[in-house]
Scaffold this active site. Structure first.
Site, PDB file in Angstrom:
ATOM      1  CG  ASP A  33      42.322  43.245  39.409  1.00 11.95           C
ATOM      2  OD1 ASP A  33      43.022  42.951  40.332  1.00 11.95           O
ATOM      3  OD2 ASP A  33      42.670  44.299  38.803  1.00 11.95           O
TER       4      ASP A  33
ATOM      5  CE  LYS B 138      39.257  29.033  26.619  1.00 15.62           C
ATOM      6  NZ  LYS B 138      37.522  29.124  26.729  1.00 15.62           N
TER       7      LYS B 138
ATOM      8  CG  ASP C 228      46.913  39.587  36.872  1.00 18.82           C
ATOM      9  OD1 ASP C 228      47.035  40.567  37.814  1.00 18.82           O
ATOM     10  OD2 ASP C 228      46.862  40.343  35.604  1.00 18.82           O
TER      11      ASP C 228
ATOM     12  CE1 TYR D 154      51.070  36.886  34.492  1.00 20.54           C
ATOM     13  CE2 TYR D 154      52.350  38.716  35.594  1.00 20.54           C
ATOM     14  CZ  TYR D 154      51.206  38.091  35.315  1.00 20.54           C
ATOM     15  OH  TYR D 154      49.667  38.800  35.453  1.00 20.54           O
TER      16      TYR D 154
ATOM     17  CG  ASP E 299      35.321  30.324  29.173  1.00 19.79           C
ATOM     18  OD1 ASP E 299      35.551  29.418  29.853  1.00 19.79           O
ATOM     19  OD2 ASP E 299      35.280  30.082  27.849  1.00 19.79           O
TER      20      ASP E 299
HETATM   21  C1  IPM Z   1      49.082  42.001  40.421  1.00 25.45           C
HETATM   22  C2  IPM Z   1      49.863  43.020  39.348  1.00 25.45           C
HETATM   23  C3  IPM Z   1      50.907  42.562  38.524  1.00 25.45           C
HETATM   24  C4  IPM Z   1      50.736  41.134  38.157  1.00 25.45           C
HETATM   25  C5  IPM Z   1      51.627  43.333  37.724  1.00 25.45           C
HETATM   26  C6  IPM Z   1      51.788  44.848  38.170  1.00 25.45           C
HETATM   27  C7  IPM Z   1      53.056  43.043  37.163  1.00 25.45           C
HETATM   28  O1  IPM Z   1      48.665  43.311  38.434  1.00 25.45           O
HETATM   29  O2  IPM Z   1      49.954  41.800  41.444  1.00 25.45           O
HETATM   30  O3  IPM Z   1      48.082  41.377  40.335  1.00 25.45           O
HETATM   31  O4  IPM Z   1      50.225  41.078  36.825  1.00 25.45           O
HETATM   32  O5  IPM Z   1      50.977  40.143  38.826  1.00 25.45           O
HETATM   33 MN    MN Z   2      46.742  42.214  38.843  1.00 25.06          MN
END
Ligand code: IPM
Ligand code: MN
Ligand code: NAD
Length: 363
Positions: free
Chosen positions: A248, A187, A244, A136, A220
């Site tokens: 999700d 990893k 990140d 990042y 993984d």
């Molecule tokens: C998150 C989002 C951000 C990230 C993006 C929008 C830059 O996906 O907050 O998880 O990758 O951190």
């Molecule tokens: Mn994200």
């Protein structure tokens, strides 16, 4: 005591979920005789298209004067991907050195998980995502762009300082939780420089926490554990990029992105709280998205924000206010009143916000 709060509702569904989060925040603070003085910043797509800048130096300077920042979401199809995300969201995370990204993965009673035979007792862990390094940082570049010889390089950066402060914070958190287990997700079998550093730091710092069990998963394999055996996880620490991605997945496991909250924390500075989800442009202004992620981010904000002016009674009040919001979410969900956390719940964003705010006020 009145805390100084900056809000950045942002783009798409950001303003709608921010509104409901602030409604619940006010309801909770009123119960403990605290309040916030809010200043709203109209940053995001419109501001960028008008000024050519995602955020100015002077606004950044102003933000330093707040006790906390709340962000709805940023990003819009009218603006090239990355401009707002990097220029605003990542800029704030970096500028304020919010080196912890805390993302709980908790299945509340009454919420359906896509995992068969798993319930709230199995899904209750927290991910500590490093928030200032890794892929990042923006280190890299493109050579000979547009030619057959084009070279693109994006470099992952890990520093001992950045790794150590994150790992230490995660051990402290793991120690404070009942599970007393910290899993490093990396990893190291491929990233033999960067994640070797992570492994060494994890062992070194971990030796100072003999009461915390240390686990390690490759990223993984961690994805499988999250789906097949999430009960093995209590506290997880990982790098920015993997954090990140796995959060999700974590959001799905806990019933959907509509409930996943996140805190960008600088334990010594100004922190920023936001839902994990983005601006979901197709649903903007339709009053269909779920505000629980934003509401739980507001709870996290109350728990973690600080002010040099606060007394220990104020701090206790904050902690109570955070509990009130979380308990109210738990109660309303447990009653089965929000059976679906997606955009298809049949409930309005504002109706869900009202349910939680009423529960907070009546508890
Ligand atoms: C998150 C989002 C951000 C990230 C993006 C929008 C830059 O996906 O907050 O998880 O990758 O951190
Ligand atoms: Mn994200
Ligand atoms: P997104 O999270 O905005 O939406 C993906 C899908 O998740 C939506 O289509 C919707 O089905 C669901 N969803 C999102 N929020 C929800 C909610 N509150 N309730 C119910 N369902 C919800 O991700 P995306 O579509 O990949 O990205 C859209 C924009 O947001 C992009 O510009 C992206 O860069 C940006 N983004 C911003 C942030 C942030 O501000 N923190 C985070 C992620 C993505």
């Amino acid at each position: 005591m009145t805390y100084k709060l900056a809000t950045i509702p942002g783009d798409g569904i950001g303003p709608e979920v921010t509104r409901e989060a602030m409604k619940c925040l006010d309801a909770a603070l009123a119960r403990v005789d605290l309040s916030v003085d809010r200043h709203e910043y109209g940053l995001g797509k419109d501001h960028y298209l008008r000024t050519g800048e995602a955020i100015s130096e002077s606004i950044l300077d102003e933000l330093r004067g707040f006790d906390s920042i709340f962000l709805g979401a940023v990003g819009h199809p009218d603006v090239k991907p990355g401009i707002l995300e990097k220029g605003l969201l990542l800029r704030l995370r970096f500028e304020f050195d919010q080196y912890i990204n805390l993302r709980p993965v908790k299945l509340y009673p009454g919420v359906a998980t896509p995992l068969a035979r798993k319930g709230p007792e199995d899904i209750d862990f927290v991910v500590v995502r490093e928030n200032t390094e890794c892929l990042y940082t923006g280190v890299g570049g493109i050579l000979k762009q547009g030619t057959a010889d084009e070279v693109a390089q994006q470099t992952a950066v890990y520093t001992r300082k950045g790794t150590e402060r994150c790992v230490r914070w995660a051990f402290d958190l793991a120690q404070s939780r009942q599970g007393k287990r910290l899993a490093l997700v990396d990893k190291a079998n491929v990233l033999t420089y960067g994640h070797d550093l992570w492994r060494r730091v994890f062992e070194e710092v971990g030796s100072e926490y003999p009461d915390v069990q240390r686990d390690a998963y490759y990223v993984d394999a961690c994805c499988m554990v999250m789906v097949e055996a999430p009960e093995k996880l209590d506290t997880v620490v990982t790098c920015n990029m993997f954090g990140d991605i796995i959060t999700d997945l974590g959001a799905s496991v806990q019933g959907g992105i509509g409930i996943a909250a996140s805190g960008n924390i600088n334990p010594e500075g100004v922190s920023m709280f936001e839902p994990v989800h983005g601006s979901a442009p197709p649903f903007a202004g339709k009053n269909v998205v779920n505000p629980l992620a934003a509401i739980l981010a507001a709870a996290m904000m109350v728990r973690y924000m600080t002010s040099s002016d606060e007394s220990s009674a104020d701090a206790q009040g904050r902690s109570r206010a955070a509990d009130l919001i979380e308990e109210s979410v738990e109660t309303v969900l447990g009653q089965g009143r929000i059976p679906d956390l997606s955009v298809n719940s049949g409930l309005g964003t504002d109706e869900i916000g009202d349910m939680i705010a009423e529960e907070i006020a009546g508890r």
